[in-house]
Design a protein around this motif. Structure first.
Motif, short mmCIF file in Angstrom:
data_model
loop_
_atom_site.label_atom_id
_atom_site.label_comp_id
_atom_site.label_asym_id
_atom_site.label_seq_id
_atom_site.Cartn_x
_atom_site.Cartn_y
_atom_site.Cartn_z
N HIS A 78 0.83 8.75 -0.12
CA HIS A 78 0.13 9.45 0.96
C HIS A 78 -0.47 8.49 1.98
O HIS A 78 -1.09 8.93 2.96
N PHE A 79 -0.30 7.21 1.75
CA PHE A 79 -0.87 6.23 2.68
C PHE A 79 -0.15 6.29 4.02
O PHE A 79 1.08 6.25 4.09
N ASP A 80 -0.92 6.40 5.09
CA ASP A 80 -0.37 6.48 6.44
C ASP A 80 -0.65 5.15 7.15
O ASP A 80 -1.77 4.92 7.61
N PRO A 81 0.35 4.26 7.23
CA PRO A 81 0.10 2.93 7.81
C PRO A 81 -0.30 2.97 9.27
O PRO A 81 -1.14 2.19 9.70
N LEU B 69 0.83 -1.21 0.00
CA LEU B 69 0.00 0.00 0.00
C LEU B 69 0.86 1.26 0.00
O LEU B 69 0.56 2.24 -0.69
N MET B 70 1.93 1.23 0.75
CA MET B 70 2.84 2.38 0.80
C MET B 70 3.52 2.61 -0.54
O MET B 70 3.78 3.75 -0.94
N ARG B 71 3.81 1.51 -1.25
CA ARG B 71 4.43 1.65 -2.57
C ARG B 71 3.43 2.20 -3.60
O ARG B 71 3.79 2.94 -4.51
N ASN C 130 -8.19 0.16 12.15
CA ASN C 130 -8.72 -1.20 12.06
C ASN C 130 -8.57 -1.97 13.36
O ASN C 130 -9.19 -3.01 13.54
N GLU C 131 -7.71 -1.50 14.25
CA GLU C 131 -7.50 -2.11 15.57
C GLU C 131 -7.16 -3.59 15.47
O GLU C 131 -7.55 -4.40 16.30
N LYS C 132 -6.44 -3.95 14.42
CA LYS C 132 -6.06 -5.36 14.25
C LYS C 132 -4.59 -5.58 14.59
O LYS C 132 -4.18 -6.68 14.89
N ILE C 133 -3.82 -4.53 14.48
CA ILE C 133 -2.40 -4.63 14.79
C ILE C 133 -2.04 -3.52 15.75
O ILE C 133 -2.40 -2.36 15.53
N ILE C 134 -1.37 -3.85 16.81
CA ILE C 134 -0.96 -2.85 17.78
C ILE C 134 0.31 -2.19 17.30
O ILE C 134 1.30 -2.85 17.02
N VAL C 135 0.30 -0.88 17.18
CA VAL C 135 1.47 -0.15 16.70
C VAL C 135 2.34 0.24 17.89
O VAL C 135 1.84 0.74 18.88
#
Length: 416
Positions: free
Chosen positions: A401-404, A395-397, A411-416
């Motif tokens: 402007h995509f902000d991961p 997505l970043m590639r 989405n609260e699926k992955i804890i940053v």
């Protein structure tokens, strides 16, 4: 030492020398007096590799191998093993009589005794926990043990094979192990520790069970899946090259089909994993090479056999899609991945492949939507977590402007 033993020893050691590659710790085999050798057991070659190394350092030392009694049932096999100083042991009964013979060899002849703790050759190439006979013998006699780990011996001449593959076996010889006289109750724990040491020396995966407790067919089926996965992904315990892992899959699959009764679903699984391995081998060898083309033909053949046994599954379309990709057919790649995803929803593996196929076919908006959908799917395995992060990278590639961090938090699926 009999004349026949001398001739066979010289013949086998000279032959096996062509298969022995790098040897670490060879100086640990230079000793005087009796020793107990413990080693991992993956191949018919193991006896001869160990014999070659021992004779290289101690030419006049008598060497005995503890061998399962089944090896003595056929006349030629019995003659062969007896000529190479093998001592029979019945693994289904108390092995005390065999141990008494070994004890006599150690104390009276000052000989070397070789024991494989696993008790039999591994059917998968992985290592398994075994018995503590070697440790008990060492405790009773006071004789030191020397661990030897052999790497890729399984790939040279595995169980059920007749002709060896020309490949170098690397060997690591560990330091001597002395069991104190105060450690009788600790022998089982010492045995487990020694198996772990052998696994480290051999650089082979150690399963958490004994080889005698496994269902061989089920173990081989699972090993096919695992080895194909290890070849495709960088795993911490991946001790072999992708080529070697895929070739193991082919050996396991062919052996299962030839020697075991399998249900239609099991046969379907076997052919799918064989197809996956052949397809990847073709890609690694190069599609334009003669061998690469041969592997692609075998991929098609395996897929056809799988589809003749059962209806085409999502996995069939997934493998067929990647074969198309390897052959440069991007449209067929996309077509097959669409079918795989239609059959199984919210499968991160299929979704990621579909997004890549869409991207290759310039369907960028659809690919982006699939990748965003991946971030909303719950993951159950570490591998799916890695695939989810791969989706983020794609997505970043695609979108500068995509902000991961924002997307993952949303989405609260992955804890940053």
């Amino acid at each position: 030492m009999s004349l026949i033993n001398t001739i066979l020893t010289q013949l086998t050691t000279k032959t096996v020398s062509f298969f022995v590659g790098n040897v670490k710790g060879l100086e640990n085999l230079k000793f005087n007096g009796p020793r107990i050798i413990i080693a991992n057991h993956s191949s018919y070659m193991d006896h001869f590799v160990i014999l070659y190394l021992l004779k290289k350092q101690n030419p006049n030392q008598a060497v005995y191998f503890l061998t399962k009694k089944e090896a003595f049932e056929k006349p030629f096999s019995r003659w062969w093993h007896l000529s190479l100083n093998s001592i029979s042991v019945d693994r289904t009964k108390n092995a005390m009589s065999s141990m008494m013979v070994l004890k006599d060899k150690l104390i009276t002849e000052k000989a070397v005794v070789v024991i494989y703790p696993e008790g039999t050759r591994t059917p998968t190439g992985n290592m398994y926990f075994g018995k503590n006979g070697a440790e008990s013998l060492s405790y009773v006699t006071g004789v030191e043990m020397i661990p030897i780990g052999m790497h890729e011996n399984f790939d040279v001449l595995p169980k059920f094979s007749i002709f060896p593959n020309f490949k170098k076996i690397s060997v690591a010889v560990g330091n001597s192990i002395q069991i104190p006289k105060t450690s009788r109750k600790e022998i089982p724990a010492i045995s487990r520790s020694n198996i772990q040491l052998l696994s480290s020396l051999a650089r082979e995966k150690l399963e958490s069970k004994s080889v005698e407790s496994i269902d061989v067919k089920e173990e081989m089926l699972q090993a096919m899946i695992d080895d194909n996965q290890k070849a495709l992904r960088s795993y911490p315990d991946a001790n072999h090259t992708p080529l070697d892992y895929h070739k193991r899959v082919l050996y396991l699959g062919k052996t299962l089909l030839a020697r075991f009764d399998s249900s239609s679903s099991e046969q379907n699984l076997i052919f799918l994993e064989i197809a996956r391995a052949y397809g990847r081998l073709g890609y690694l060898k190069g599609i334009k090479t003669l061998k690469g083309r041969y592997y692609m033909m075998k991929t098609t053949s395996a897929l056809n056999k799988a589809s003749s046994i059962a209806e085409k599954s999502s996995e069939w379309y997934y493998i067929k899609g990647h074969q198309s990709l390897f052959l440069g057919d991007k449209k067929s790649y996309l077509k097959n991945l669409v079918k795989a995803n239609d059959m199984v929803r919210n499968n991160i593996q299929y979704m990621l492949a579909l997004a890549k196929a869409m991207n290759l076919n310039h369907e960028f908006c659809s690919a982006r939507n699939i990748l965003l959908s991946i971030l909303k799917v719950d993951t159950c395995t570490q591998l799916d977590d890695r695939r989810k992060y791969e989706a983020v990278v794609l997505l970043m590639r695609m979108d500068s402007h995509f902000d991961p961090s924002q997307e993952l938090v949303r989405n609260e699926k992955i804890i940053v």
